[in-house]
Scaffold this motif. Structure first.
Motif, mmCIF file in Angstrom:
data_model
loop_
_atom_site.group_PDB
_atom_site.id
_atom_site.type_symbol
_atom_site.label_atom_id
_atom_site.label_comp_id
_atom_site.label_asym_id
_atom_site.label_seq_id
_atom_site.Cartn_x
_atom_site.Cartn_y
_atom_site.Cartn_z
ATOM 1 N N THR A 35 34.709 -23.917 -27.410
ATOM 2 C CA THR A 35 35.129 -22.540 -27.616
ATOM 3 C C THR A 35 34.745 -21.738 -26.381
ATOM 4 O OG1 THR A 35 34.827 -22.657 -30.018
ATOM 5 C CG2 THR A 35 34.898 -20.464 -29.030
ATOM 6 N N LEU A 36 35.747 -21.272 -25.646
ATOM 7 C CA LEU A 36 35.508 -20.415 -24.481
ATOM 8 C C LEU A 36 35.514 -18.962 -24.931
ATOM 9 C CD1 LEU A 36 37.743 -22.038 -21.712
ATOM 10 C CD2 LEU A 36 35.258 -22.122 -21.892
ATOM 11 N N ILE A 37 34.500 -18.214 -24.514
ATOM 12 C CA ILE A 37 34.373 -16.811 -24.910
ATOM 13 C C ILE A 37 34.469 -15.952 -23.661
ATOM 14 C CG2 ILE A 37 33.001 -15.135 -26.185
ATOM 15 C CD1 ILE A 37 31.408 -17.502 -27.348
ATOM 16 N N LYS A 44 19.255 -19.109 -23.894
ATOM 17 C CA LYS A 44 20.513 -19.819 -23.724
ATOM 18 C C LYS A 44 20.540 -20.558 -22.395
ATOM 19 C CE LYS A 44 21.958 -18.291 -27.629
ATOM 20 N NZ LYS A 44 22.064 -19.208 -28.775
ATOM 21 N N SER A 45 21.268 -21.657 -22.358
ATOM 22 C CA SER A 45 21.460 -22.388 -21.113
ATOM 23 C C SER A 45 22.451 -21.630 -20.234
ATOM 24 C CB SER A 45 21.960 -23.796 -21.395
ATOM 25 O OG SER A 45 21.035 -24.512 -22.205
ATOM 26 N N ALA A 46 22.425 -21.909 -18.933
ATOM 27 C CA ALA A 46 23.248 -21.115 -18.022
ATOM 28 C C ALA A 46 23.698 -21.932 -16.818
ATOM 29 C CB ALA A 46 22.493 -19.873 -17.564
ATOM 30 N N ALA A 86 28.066 -12.074 -27.649
ATOM 31 C CA ALA A 86 28.690 -13.333 -27.247
ATOM 32 C C ALA A 86 27.661 -14.259 -26.602
ATOM 33 C CB ALA A 86 29.837 -13.060 -26.273
ATOM 34 N N ILE A 87 26.750 -13.692 -25.821
ATOM 35 C CA ILE A 87 25.686 -14.507 -25.216
ATOM 36 C C ILE A 87 24.823 -15.115 -26.314
ATOM 37 C CG2 ILE A 87 23.588 -14.426 -23.820
ATOM 38 C CD1 ILE A 87 24.932 -12.294 -22.097
ATOM 39 N N LYS A 88 24.484 -14.331 -27.323
ATOM 40 C CA LYS A 88 23.594 -14.807 -28.388
ATOM 41 C C LYS A 88 24.212 -15.952 -29.188
ATOM 42 C CE LYS A 88 20.833 -10.623 -29.082
ATOM 43 N NZ LYS A 88 20.422 -9.563 -30.030
ATOM 44 N N ARG A 89 25.534 -15.941 -29.361
ATOM 45 C CA ARG A 89 26.139 -17.001 -30.167
ATOM 46 C C ARG A 89 26.668 -18.158 -29.320
ATOM 47 N NH1 ARG A 89 31.875 -16.307 -30.865
ATOM 48 N NH2 ARG A 89 32.637 -14.394 -29.906
ATOM 49 N N SER A 90 26.424 -18.116 -28.026
ATOM 50 C CA SER A 90 26.880 -19.190 -27.152
ATOM 51 C C SER A 90 25.828 -20.280 -27.049
ATOM 52 C CB SER A 90 27.201 -18.641 -25.759
ATOM 53 O OG SER A 90 26.018 -18.248 -25.096
#
Length: 457
Positions: A247-249, A308-310, A275-279
């Protein structure tokens, strides 16, 4: 089989995003009184009577005679620069839909724009097994009173069957509408859980987030413009890469707090943060022309705060005059500014020309694999004890930290629980030392590590 897809279409300011939020049971779409607030397609999941389906919010369709450069003012005053792109996005949503909710306004009555949208829908319909597909349900919104509900009958002239009078704001009539909607498509199978890898594309405005999304998908999925702030919602797009669901956000640009305008932009930034929190993995896009700025570092800090990973994506690399040392210089500068995320990989791309874009998804999926990595208890203790033997913790008030044993209690992100004599004796520099020793054996590329210490009882 995939969930049915339901597209919400209509001219601007008829309440599509309000109905979208009600069906999603969450304020996902930005709602504003200014027509043209929604620009891209926005997707969410809804459920009714046990049936799960996806709903797609679209921008308002302006009349065809209104386009960029024309003298006629668009209905989408909030998105006047993007009339053609919004129309194209809405038509794609119609083409991909299993059912369409065509929204009109009870207060305004039948307008020329409504008639044109009705014509678009009729042209898109095809006959299957004696029925028109996709089915179109005519939704008369803003029917907040008995008088307005009676006005719904004038919409029969559009030739799209019985109108459903509702109030998206108050929820009136939505139950009957959803009953009819669910009956309009056949459900063979339902997906119970979304196990896709969620990759959020984040960064400042106008760094090329939507351009990268379109390049990865191979189609114009999001509107691209040199005007900063074009994207307003966090837009989810599903795809499959080498058998892996993703899923791309695509998110709105995140500006400095003092620069964020109240209203639509404020909520757009909040959507980006959510969006960051649910990625699982965040792609932090940086403009090569300006280099990594303080705002980029601030966004990176928010990614870290969310555990989150980055991956750092340096975009517009084609616009930079380069020699054999340019990439090393940029890398060194980014490492200097992101000392707190030294584990993050850096990729130099051009979303415009496609340079190295094919490496983005493989790198993001590799980072996700590292995020889910688990160490055995014996291996973890070997690493920790070897680190402690080589460099014992410094003493504090005559006492020294002693690590007895440890275990990995979870992944996503990797979290290690160490039992010690006194957690208060663990200075943050020694925690960093232990993390570095762990990364020497297992790099955990792009992924933060949690080290938790508890006293052994």
């Amino acid at each position: 089989m995939p969930r049915p897809v339901v597209a919400l279409v209509g001219r601007p300011n008829v309440g599509k995003s309000t109905l979208f939020n009600r069906l999603a049971e969450e304020r996902l779409a930005v709602v504003d009184e200014i027509p043209g607030t929604t620009r891209d397609r926005l997707v969410a999941q809804s459920i009714w009577n046990g049936v799960v389906f996806d709903i797609v919010d679209t921008g308002g369709i302006d009349p065809s005679q209104v386009s960029r450069g024309s003298n006629q003012l668009p209905l989408s005053v909030g998105s006047a620069e993007f009339v053609d792109e919004i129309r194209a996005q809405a038509e794609i949503a119609i083409r991909e839909a299993d059912a369409v909710l065509f929204l009109v306004d009870a207060d305004s009555g039948v307008t020329p724009a409504d008639r044109e949208v009705a014509q678009i829908l009729r042209r898109r319909q095809q006959e299957r097994d004696g029925k028109l597909w996709p089915p179109v349900l005519l939704v008369v919104n803003k029917a907040d009173s008995e008088a307005r509900r009676l006005q719904a009958y004038q919409f029969y002239e559009l030739g799209l069957g019985d109108p459903y009078a509702i109030s998206a704001l108050h929820g009136t009539g939505t139950g009957d509408l959803l009953d009819a909607l669910v009956n309009s498509f056949e459900i063979i199978d339902q997906e119970e859980e979304d196990d896709s890898v969620k990759i959020a594309i984040v960064g400042k405005p106008n760094v090329g987030k939507s351009s990268l999304l379109n390049r990865l998908l191979g189609e114009e999925r999001a509107i691209v413009s040199p005007i900063a702030g074009t994207t307003r919602d966090a837009v989810d797009t599903q795809l499959e890469y080498e058998g892996i669901p993703i899923t791309l956000i695509d998110t709105a640009g995140i500006r400095r707090r003092g620069k964020v305008e109240p209203g639509v932009e404020k909520y757009s930034v909040l959507r980006s943060m959510q969006a960051i929190k649910r990625s699982d993995v965040a792609l932090l896009m940086v403009d090569a022309n300006s280099g990594l700025t303080a705002q980029d570092a601030h966004i990176a800090g928010y990614i870290l705060d969310s555990w989150k990973s980055a991956v750092v994506i340096v975009n517009k690399w084609d616009a930079i005059e380069k020699d054999s040392y340019t990439m090393d210089y940029f890398t060194q500068h980014i490492r200097q500014e992101l000392k707190f995320m030294s584990y993050v990989p850096i990729l130099f791309i051009s979303a415009l020309t496609g340079q190295r874009v094919e490496q983005v998804l493989p790198l993001a999926l590799r980072v996700q694999e590292e995020r889910l990595l688990r160490l055995s208890t014996s291996e973890l203790n070997q690493i920790v004890h070897a680190a402690q033997d080589q460099y014992p913790a410094p003493t504090r008030a005559g006492k020294q930290l002693k690590i007895y044993y440890g275990t990995q209690v979870r992944s996503d992100p990797p979290t290690f629980l160490l039992y010690v004599n006194d957690p208060q004796l663990a200075h943050f520099t020694y925690r960093r030392y232990l993390e570095n020793r762990l990364r020497e054996v297992h790099p955990f590329i792009g992924t933060p590590i949690r080290i938790v210490m508890r006293p052994r009882r």
